[in-house]
Structure formats: C-alpha cells, structure tokens
Design an enzyme around this catalytic site. Structure first.
Site, mmCIF file in Angstrom:
data_model
loop_
_atom_site.group_PDB
_atom_site.id
_atom_site.type_symbol
_atom_site.label_atom_id
_atom_site.label_comp_id
_atom_site.label_asym_id
_atom_site.label_seq_id
_atom_site.Cartn_x
_atom_site.Cartn_y
_atom_site.Cartn_z
ATOM 1 N NE ARG A 84 -85.320 3.641 -17.835
ATOM 2 C CZ ARG A 84 -86.291 4.532 -17.676
ATOM 3 N NH1 ARG A 84 -87.254 4.631 -18.606
ATOM 4 N NH2 ARG A 84 -86.325 5.317 -16.615
ATOM 5 C CE LYS B 150 -86.660 1.719 -13.164
ATOM 6 N NZ LYS B 150 -85.240 2.077 -12.956
ATOM 7 C CG HIS C 157 -78.233 3.198 -18.892
ATOM 8 N ND1 HIS C 157 -79.512 2.880 -19.300
ATOM 9 C CD2 HIS C 157 -78.401 3.956 -17.776
ATOM 10 C CE1 HIS C 157 -80.398 3.402 -18.469
ATOM 11 N NE2 HIS C 157 -79.746 4.068 -17.537
ATOM 12 N NE ARG D 104 -82.341 6.537 -19.149
ATOM 13 C CZ ARG D 104 -83.584 7.005 -19.163
ATOM 14 N NH1 ARG D 104 -84.177 7.221 -20.321
ATOM 15 N NH2 ARG D 104 -84.240 7.245 -18.044
ATOM 16 C CG HIS E 162 -85.226 10.328 -14.431
ATOM 17 N ND1 HIS E 162 -84.143 11.173 -14.583
ATOM 18 C CD2 HIS E 162 -84.814 9.117 -14.918
ATOM 19 C CE1 HIS E 162 -83.131 10.524 -15.123
ATOM 20 N NE2 HIS E 162 -83.522 9.285 -15.335
ATOM 21 C CE1 TYR F 150 -77.460 11.492 -16.663
ATOM 22 C CE2 TYR F 150 -79.684 12.063 -15.985
ATOM 23 C CZ TYR F 150 -78.780 11.141 -16.465
ATOM 24 O OH TYR F 150 -79.197 9.868 -16.739
#
Length: 347
Positions: free
Chosen positions: A204, A229, A294, A297, A320, A329
């Site tokens: 990120r 995050k 992004h 990524r 995640h 994805y």
C-alpha cells in the site's frame, strides 16, 4: 495570504465573501473548500457561513456560532478518544474529517438534539445529491456510530443507522507488459525504485512511505512491513532485481531515517509527490488508463495468482484479514478463462 473577508447575503443565504489577489494557486486552493462558489454578479468567491469558515478567515463568532464551536471541541475530544484506543493516524484523520462533515451539516443544531431523522436527511440532501461514493458514506457511518457510542447525551439510536450495500467492483489490473512499461519509464533511480517496490511486494502507499532501511532484510530477501493496516506486522518476498535497484538507490541517496525521504533529510516522502511520480510514469509509458498506486498492488496479486501461487500465501503477503478479500482476484485472473473455448469457434 492577504485577503479581505466579510459576511454577505447572497440568494437569500448567509455566505462569507473573500477577496484576494488574482493568483491561480490561491484560486485552486479556494475551490477545494466545501461548497466554494464564484459569483459573477458580485465578482467574488464565497463559502458557507459556518464556524469553520469563520475561524478559517478570522471572522467574529456570533451567538449562533457557539454551537459550532462546541462541535469543534467535540471533534477534538473524539480525536483524543481514537488516539487512546490506538487507531492508526490515517483512521483518526478519516473518521474525524467524516464526523466534521456530518456535524457541520447541522451547523446551528446542538449535538444532543441530532437524531436518526437528521441522519437520513444528511444521506439524501448531502451524500446522494453530491453523488458521493458508498465508501465515503461508510466512512461517515463508521464515524457517526463510534462517536455517538462515546457520548452520553444523544437522540441518535446507533443500532438503527443502516449501512449502504457496497458496489461489487472488480479490482483494476494491468497486464505484465503495461506494468513493465510503467516501471521502466523513469530514469530517476529513486522514482523507479519506489514504484518497483510497490509492485514487487504488493505494498500500500502508506506502507512504502513508512519503510525504514532496517526493514529491508537483504540476507533473507524479505521486506518487513511493520504495524500496517490492523496494527499488524508482516513480511513480503523481495525480488533479487528490486534488491539491486535498492542498493543502487541507497548508494546514491543515503537515506537517514525513512527509506524514501523528502527534500529534507529524515522526513517522509510526500504522498502527493508519489502519486505524481506514478502519473508521470503512466504518461511516459503511453498508457491511457487512470492508473493509481493501488492498481500496482492489485496487479501484483493477480499476477501471483496467475503464476500458480496459492491464495493463502497471497493473503499473507498482502496482509488481508479475511480470505474473502483475497478471493476477489480470482474474478480478474485470466488463467482459467484462457482455457475456456468459446462456442463461437464451433459455428
């Protein structure tokens, strides 16, 4: 900035008119203010008359604005609460700004008197009319819910605040050829290394900018992403090619604190400057798509999946929390779709 500001009545509304030198940079800054408008008849820019703008342009606060001053104090207290709960700096900024927008919408109404009907009114007359995204609406809702849970006197029933359904959008993905063009576009080693590291590790924006030299483990070919995050540490595999880029960059720039620093030693590289670096690379590469950082990524994750990497590893690398986030994805990967034969070919 030299300016003159005063309260006016324009089209039966109280506004703050601001006169200043005709400077394109100042005009650009002014236009970013919420509900800033140009009046051709008056020959002046003007903004809503509220406590924030009165404070911004150093105008006297009248009795009606004392409610607004109380709200400013409430937002500052909310910030302190979020900090004590160890929310990230980005979350504190996002939530406090979202709460500011909401509370200032009810400029002359006390916080204790704001109710669920007002929340619905805010949705319809602010969010929907301005066609703001559901992600912004969710930020507002998160801020409202958390805020009204922390105060004693309230007319808002938090449990009855509904959340809009998120659009089911697929991530934007570039082909490997497009990524290569973007990464090769810059001759500047610093710019090339930053973009390459984002793609090659699926970082990120904030994760790249918070990296320090010690986070590059060259012996094990790993990048350590600290307190990202969700306040989690994780590691990402480091490409041998990117490691060579990093070594060239380090010898040229010798960063002191952050891996990528701004003009002043020891300061973090600016987010907007990084976005500009990507924009210039995309233009040089001749790619006519609204590419964001992004996208790199997303492209990294999709390319890993297409090369046969297990989804569980991709989830760990990207950081995640839920596997469902990573599974998106699978919907943009062309690995399986390329093996599907169209019935058109049998006609």
């Amino acid at each position: 900035m030299q300016y003159r500001a005063e309260i006016i009545e324009h089209k039966k509304q109280k506004r703050i008119a601001v006169w200043y030198a005709n400077d394109p940079r100042l005009i650009s800054r002014f236009r970013k203010l919420d509900d800033a408008k140009w009046s051709a008849s008056l020959g002046v820019w003007h903004v809503p008359d509220n406590v924030a703008n009165r404070l911004r342009f150093k105008l006297r606060l009248d009795e009606a604005n004392t409610v607004g001053m109380d709200k400013i104090a409430e937002i500052e207290a909310f910030k302190r609460y979020l900090n004590t709960k160890r929310y990230s700096a980005n979350t504190v900024k996002t939530y406090s700004e979202a709460l500011y927008v909401f509370l200032m919408f009810f400029n002359h109404k006390e916080v204790a008197k704001i109710n669920n009907e007002d929340v619905v009114n805010f949705y319809s007359t602010y969010i929907l009319e301005k066609q703001l995204s559901t992600s912004f609406q969710n930020q507002i809702i998160n801020a409202i819910k958390l805020y009204f849970k922390t105060i004693k006197e309230t007319s808002v029933n938090v449990d009855k605040i509904y959340r809009p359904k998120r659009e089911k959008l697929l991530p934007n993905v570039l082909s490997k050829a497009e990524v290569k063009k973007i990464l090769m576009a810059h001759g500047n080693i610093k710019h090339k290394t930053m973009l390459s590291l984002i793609y090659s590790c699926g970082l990120r924006r904030s994760e790249l900018l918070n990296l320090k030299p010690r986070d590059i483990d060259s012996k094990r070919n790993l990048v350590i992403i600290r307190q990202s995050k969700g306040k989690k540490d994780r590691v990402a595999p480091l490409s041998a090619g990117v490691l060579e880029l990093l070594r060239l960059y380090y010898r040229s720039y010798k960063p002191e604190f952050f891996l990528f620093e701004g003009r002043d030693a020891g300061t973090k590289y600016d987010e907007r400057s990084l976005a500009q670096v990507l924009k210039q690379a995309v233009e040089k590469a001749g790619i006519a798509k609204p590419v964001s950082l992004h996208w790199l990524r997303h492209s990294y994750a999709t390319h890993l999946l297409e090369s046969g990497t297990d989804l569980r590893y991709i989830q760990e690398i990207l950081g995640h929390k839920s596997s469902k986030t990573t599974e998106i994805y699978t919907h943009v990967s062309t690995k399986s779709l390329q093996n599907v034969k169209s019935p058109f070919d049998d006609l």
